[in-house]
Write a protein that holds these residues in place. Sequence first.
Motif, short mmCIF file in Angstrom:
data_model
loop_
_atom_site.label_atom_id
_atom_site.label_comp_id
_atom_site.label_asym_id
_atom_site.label_seq_id
_atom_site.Cartn_x
_atom_site.Cartn_y
_atom_site.Cartn_z
N UNK A 116 -3.39 7.11 -8.18
CA UNK A 116 -2.27 6.17 -8.11
C UNK A 116 -2.70 4.73 -8.08
N UNK A 117 -3.85 4.48 -7.45
CA UNK A 117 -4.31 3.10 -7.25
C UNK A 117 -4.87 2.48 -8.52
N UNK A 118 -5.48 3.31 -9.39
CA UNK A 118 -6.12 2.78 -10.59
C UNK A 118 -5.49 3.26 -11.90
N UNK A 119 -4.41 4.03 -11.82
CA UNK A 119 -3.67 4.42 -13.03
C UNK A 119 -2.22 4.01 -12.82
N UNK A 120 -1.85 2.85 -13.37
CA UNK A 120 -0.51 2.31 -13.19
C UNK A 120 -0.28 1.15 -14.15
N UNK A 121 0.89 0.57 -14.08
CA UNK A 121 1.19 -0.62 -14.87
C UNK A 121 2.24 -1.45 -14.15
N UNK A 122 2.59 -2.57 -14.73
CA UNK A 122 3.52 -3.49 -14.07
C UNK A 122 4.90 -2.88 -13.87
N UNK A 123 5.26 -1.93 -14.71
CA UNK A 123 6.59 -1.33 -14.62
C UNK A 123 6.68 -0.24 -13.55
#
Length: 213
Positions: free
Chosen positions: A96-103
Amino acid sequence: MKKKNSAVIFILVSVLSFILGVLIALNYLQPVLKEKGNNTLLSEQKVNQETINSYVEENKSLQEELDSQEVNLPKDTRSELEFKNIEKVAKAFTDGFYTNNSDNIQEKMDSIQEYLTPKAKGKIVPYWVESNDKMTVEQSKISEKYYVNLENVLGEATVTGFLYVSTSYEEDKPFTVRYLVQMDLKKNDNNVWKVNEIRETVTTNDVPERFYE
């Protein structure tokens, strides 16, 4: 005198006949007794084998049940299962901490709260979330390696991870960032590992394999 001799002879003949009869009977009965003994032995062996098979199946069933569960062990253990539990939490957190985006960043941050201690909840976020630059960011974990340190520690562990993360700013072409991350984990009252603190730095070179030995 003749009558006496005849009686003796009759007795001797009777005794010899009895002995001969016993020998003949034993001769005929021996195979029967042997077969009966063999049948009894085979029957006992069959029962024993069935018992062994039953124990084997029961043990196999219990082992499968154990393998399907996450086992949380007491604080003073250093078994292989304990290391697996720690690494499992570290991986789930970094997912969760390193796989994400602004949305979806808020959704991702909500998803990792279950892996944090009360002290860390709501306080551990990616650096760019609190940045004054309101740029769009997208990142995705590519690969990961972890080293778990439990030496001389009860209920605490340090996990050092080396992660490759694909990163893109403002929808530009993505590039790879190498993170060296240290996570401090603690056990809660239910013997479940939780991330209490993290430290991260960006590295310019690959970490050699001996780093994980």
